[in-house]
Design a protein around this motif. Structure first.
Motif: not given
Length: 187
Positions: A80-100
């Motif tokens: 569940s923890k990993a899935e929530r992170i993946m859901k947030d990551l889904e909306g980020c491109e590689a140059d998004d400050p949140r991506f890394d």
């Protein structure tokens, strides 16, 4: 995906494949476009893997391993923890400050989970479960991964029977979306 062997061999091979994808991400400079492609590939593999574990592995752990309910509950919480992170990551491109930040959190969470499964859960299951049952579980996990979703669905059920009923439909929709968008494909 779909390697053969018993459930433990199948899942450990999945773990190595995800780690290989993480290594590709780490080898690229921040902001590189292909980091997003590899992040999508990791997500696709992790979601399929998690759905299969939740449908077949964890029920077997509950049935065969002493203290299996607590073990399975902990593993599902990790998912569940990993899935929530993946859901947030889904909306980020590689140059998004949140991506890394998100990618680092995902890799840390997943690596701890994989280590725990390999060092604790898998040896206990191997000791408690007959080899023929482990082989049968391997077949079930391989079939489940073929029809499982490829995108995170944090609000979807994570225990049988609801997860077994809903996953194939979500998987079909996800695979269609992936095919139409080219998600997870290098240019």
């Amino acid at each position: 995906m779909g390697h053969g062997g018993n459930v433990i061999d199948e899942l450990v091979t999945d773990h190595r494949e995800v780690e290989e994808i993480f290594g590709k991400i780490e080898a690229l400079p921040p902001g590189a476009k292909n980091r997003k492609v590899y992040a999508d590939q990791a997500t696709m593999e992790l979601v399929r893997h998690s759905v299969a574990e939740e449908a077949y592995l964890y029920p077997a752990v509950r049935e065969h391993v002493a203290g299996g309910d607590a073990l399975a509950d902990k593993e599902i919480e990790d998912h569940s923890k990993a899935e929530r992170i993946m859901k947030d990551l889904e909306g980020c491109e590689a140059d998004d400050p949140r991506f890394d930040l998100l990618m680092g959190s995902l890799m840390s969470e997943v690596r701890m989970h994989l280590s725990d499964e390999e060092q604790n859960l898998f040896p206990r299951l191997r000791a408690a479960c007959p080899p023929a049952a482990l082989d049968d579980l391997g077949d079930k996990v391989r079939r489940a991964k073929k029809i499982a979703p490829t995108r995170p669905h944090p609000s979807a059920p994570d225990e049988p029977p609801a997860n077994k009923l809903l996953a194939p439909g979500a998987g079909l929709v996800d695979r269609l979306r992936d095919a139409m968008s080219g998600r997870g494909k290098l240019d």
